[in-house]
Design a protein around this motif. Structure first.
Motif, mmCIF file in Angstrom:
data_model
loop_
_atom_site.group_PDB
_atom_site.id
_atom_site.type_symbol
_atom_site.label_atom_id
_atom_site.label_comp_id
_atom_site.label_asym_id
_atom_site.label_seq_id
_atom_site.Cartn_x
_atom_site.Cartn_y
_atom_site.Cartn_z
ATOM 1 N N ASP A 8 0.828 -1.212 0.000
ATOM 2 C CA ASP A 8 0.000 0.000 0.000
ATOM 3 C C ASP A 8 0.860 1.259 0.000
ATOM 4 O OD1 ASP A 8 -2.387 -1.493 0.115
ATOM 5 O OD2 ASP A 8 -2.348 -1.513 2.311
ATOM 6 N N LEU A 9 1.913 1.255 0.806
ATOM 7 C CA LEU A 9 2.812 2.407 0.874
ATOM 8 C C LEU A 9 3.515 2.633 -0.456
ATOM 9 C CD1 LEU A 9 4.381 1.915 4.426
ATOM 10 C CD2 LEU A 9 2.647 3.588 3.737
ATOM 11 N N MET A 10 3.936 1.537 -1.103
ATOM 12 C CA MET A 10 4.603 1.641 -2.399
ATOM 13 C C MET A 10 3.636 2.184 -3.452
ATOM 14 S SD MET A 10 7.380 1.336 -4.083
ATOM 15 C CE MET A 10 8.420 0.359 -3.060
ATOM 16 N N ARG A 11 2.391 1.742 -3.418
ATOM 17 C CA ARG A 11 1.389 2.206 -4.377
ATOM 18 C C ARG A 11 1.141 3.702 -4.203
ATOM 19 N NH1 ARG A 11 -1.120 0.252 -8.958
ATOM 20 N NH2 ARG A 11 -3.129 1.247 -9.180
ATOM 21 N N ARG A 12 1.019 4.152 -2.956
ATOM 22 C CA ARG A 12 0.824 5.585 -2.699
ATOM 23 C C ARG A 12 2.014 6.400 -3.195
ATOM 24 N NH1 ARG A 12 -1.240 5.690 3.502
ATOM 25 N NH2 ARG A 12 -3.002 4.313 3.206
ATOM 26 N N ALA A 13 3.212 5.914 -2.925
ATOM 27 C CA ALA A 13 4.417 6.621 -3.362
ATOM 28 C C ALA A 13 4.467 6.692 -4.882
ATOM 29 C CB ALA A 13 5.665 5.934 -2.816
ATOM 30 N N ASN A 14 4.172 5.584 -5.541
ATOM 31 C CA ASN A 14 4.172 5.557 -7.008
ATOM 32 C C ASN A 14 3.093 6.470 -7.572
ATOM 33 O OD1 ASN A 14 6.337 3.801 -7.175
ATOM 34 N ND2 ASN A 14 5.059 1.982 -7.378
ATOM 35 N N SER A 15 1.932 6.496 -6.938
ATOM 36 C CA SER A 15 0.848 7.370 -7.392
ATOM 37 C C SER A 15 1.268 8.833 -7.307
ATOM 38 C CB SER A 15 -0.416 7.143 -6.563
ATOM 39 O OG SER A 15 -0.923 5.853 -6.774
ATOM 40 N N LYS A 16 1.938 9.194 -6.216
ATOM 41 C CA LYS A 16 2.411 10.567 -6.056
ATOM 42 C C LYS A 16 3.450 10.915 -7.120
ATOM 43 C CE LYS A 16 1.522 10.896 -1.114
ATOM 44 N NZ LYS A 16 2.111 11.007 0.227
ATOM 45 N N LEU A 17 4.338 9.971 -7.414
ATOM 46 C CA LEU A 17 5.353 10.205 -8.438
ATOM 47 C C LEU A 17 4.720 10.390 -9.815
ATOM 48 C CD1 LEU A 17 8.115 7.652 -7.376
ATOM 49 C CD2 LEU A 17 8.277 10.161 -7.314
ATOM 50 N N VAL A 18 3.741 9.551 -10.143
ATOM 51 C CA VAL A 18 3.057 9.657 -11.436
ATOM 52 C C VAL A 18 2.342 10.997 -11.532
ATOM 53 C CG1 VAL A 18 1.180 8.726 -12.852
ATOM 54 C CG2 VAL A 18 2.852 7.171 -11.831
ATOM 55 N N LEU A 19 1.620 11.372 -10.489
ATOM 56 C CA LEU A 19 0.908 12.648 -10.494
ATOM 57 C C LEU A 19 1.878 13.818 -10.615
ATOM 58 C CD1 LEU A 19 -1.928 13.816 -10.338
ATOM 59 C CD2 LEU A 19 -1.711 13.867 -7.856
ATOM 60 N N GLN A 20 2.998 13.742 -9.932
ATOM 61 C CA GLN A 20 4.015 14.789 -10.017
ATOM 62 C C GLN A 20 4.579 14.880 -11.437
ATOM 63 O OE1 GLN A 20 7.277 14.268 -7.304
ATOM 64 N NE2 GLN A 20 8.297 16.123 -7.937
ATOM 65 N N GLU A 21 4.825 13.748 -12.060
ATOM 66 C CA GLU A 21 5.366 13.732 -13.424
ATOM 67 C C GLU A 21 4.367 14.358 -14.401
ATOM 68 O OE1 GLU A 21 8.516 13.028 -16.001
ATOM 69 O OE2 GLU A 21 8.469 12.738 -13.838
ATOM 70 N N ILE A 22 3.082 14.062 -14.219
ATOM 71 C CA ILE A 22 2.051 14.659 -15.074
ATOM 72 C C ILE A 22 1.989 16.160 -14.830
ATOM 73 C CG2 ILE A 22 -0.418 14.710 -15.622
ATOM 74 C CD1 ILE A 22 -0.487 11.716 -14.756
ATOM 75 N N PHE A 23 2.041 16.567 -13.573
ATOM 76 C CA PHE A 23 1.969 17.989 -13.223
ATOM 77 C C PHE A 23 3.141 18.765 -13.812
ATOM 78 C CE2 PHE A 23 2.804 21.644 -10.495
ATOM 79 C CZ PHE A 23 1.554 22.231 -10.442
ATOM 80 N N ASN A 24 4.328 18.176 -13.820
ATOM 81 C CA ASN A 24 5.531 18.874 -14.262
ATOM 82 C C ASN A 24 5.669 18.964 -15.774
ATOM 83 O OD1 ASN A 24 6.412 19.484 -11.681
ATOM 84 N ND2 ASN A 24 7.577 17.597 -11.478
ATOM 85 N N ASN A 25 4.716 18.432 -16.521
ATOM 86 C CA ASN A 25 4.743 18.488 -17.978
ATOM 87 C C ASN A 25 3.417 19.053 -18.471
ATOM 88 O OD1 ASN A 25 7.291 16.841 -18.948
ATOM 89 N ND2 ASN A 25 6.453 15.780 -17.172
ATOM 90 N N ASP A 26 3.470 19.830 -19.573
ATOM 91 C CA ASP A 26 2.225 20.348 -20.149
ATOM 92 C C ASP A 26 1.313 19.191 -20.519
ATOM 93 O OD1 ASP A 26 2.948 22.993 -19.866
ATOM 94 O OD2 ASP A 26 3.895 23.073 -21.836
ATOM 95 N N TYR A 27 1.884 18.196 -21.157
ATOM 96 C CA TYR A 27 1.204 16.940 -21.427
ATOM 97 C C TYR A 27 2.265 15.869 -21.597
ATOM 98 C CZ TYR A 27 2.270 18.210 -26.264
ATOM 99 O OH TYR A 27 2.914 18.580 -27.409
ATOM 100 N N ILE A 28 1.880 14.633 -21.349
ATOM 101 C CA ILE A 28 2.830 13.529 -21.342
ATOM 102 C C ILE A 28 2.062 12.238 -21.618
ATOM 103 C CG2 ILE A 28 2.643 13.149 -18.851
ATOM 104 C CD1 ILE A 28 5.722 12.694 -18.855
ATOM 105 N N THR A 29 2.745 11.221 -22.080
ATOM 106 C CA THR A 29 2.101 9.929 -22.298
ATOM 107 C C THR A 29 2.430 8.980 -21.150
ATOM 108 O OG1 THR A 29 3.943 8.952 -23.519
ATOM 109 C CG2 THR A 29 2.321 10.228 -24.809
ATOM 110 N N ARG A 30 1.652 7.922 -21.034
ATOM 111 C CA ARG A 30 1.920 6.927 -19.993
ATOM 112 C C ARG A 30 3.267 6.256 -20.221
ATOM 113 N NH1 ARG A 30 -3.924 4.264 -20.377
ATOM 114 N NH2 ARG A 30 -3.707 5.250 -22.394
#
Length: 134
Positions: A8-30
């Motif tokens: 669960d902790l790893m999933r939350r950390a990964n979710s935060k990283l993914v959201l941060q990566e999306i936020f830091n780019n105008d647009y991005i692909t998976r």
């Protein structure tokens, strides 16, 4: 009561990283997120599906296919209208205010003099600004 596991902790950390990566780019692909973060594509897609269901992200068209062909990737970005932030900067003479959508774009900004005002008066000004947007 649910027990929190390392998974669960790893999933939350990964979710935060993914959201941060999306936020830091105008647009991005998976696929780009997967490459940048070193995460499995299925992990990124699963997290993306959760973020999309929560309406935190949105699709913004197709990207270019790779040189070897295949399906065109979907560009994604933060859904800016999901919410906003309100920020205050209190200096000696002034109170600076800014409201932003989640993508960082400015909704409003203002400045007011607070010189010689006590903390209660300053808090009343802050509360008034917040009330205008909430």
């Amino acid at each position: 009561m649910k027990t929190i596991t390392n998974k669960d902790l790893m999933r939350r950390a990964n979710s935060k990283l993914v959201l941060q990566e999306i936020f830091n780019n105008d647009y991005i692909t998976r696929a780009e997120i997967s490459r940048h973060l070193g995460l499995n594509k299925s992990t990124v897609s699963s997290i993306y599906d959760e973020l999309k269901e929560e309406q935190l992200v949105e699709e913004v068209g197709e990207g270019a296919a790779s040189h070897v062909g295949g399906r065109k990737p979907t560009n994604i970005r933060i859904y800016a209208s999901y919410g906003f932030t309100i920020n205050f900067d209190i200096s000696y003479h002034n109170l600076h205010f800014m409201a932003n959508y989640l993508d960082g774009s400015v909704i409003a900004q203002a400045e007011t003099t607070i010189h010689q005002k006590n903390i209660h008066e300053i808090l009343a000004i802050i509360e008034h600004q917040i009330d205008q947007y909430v």
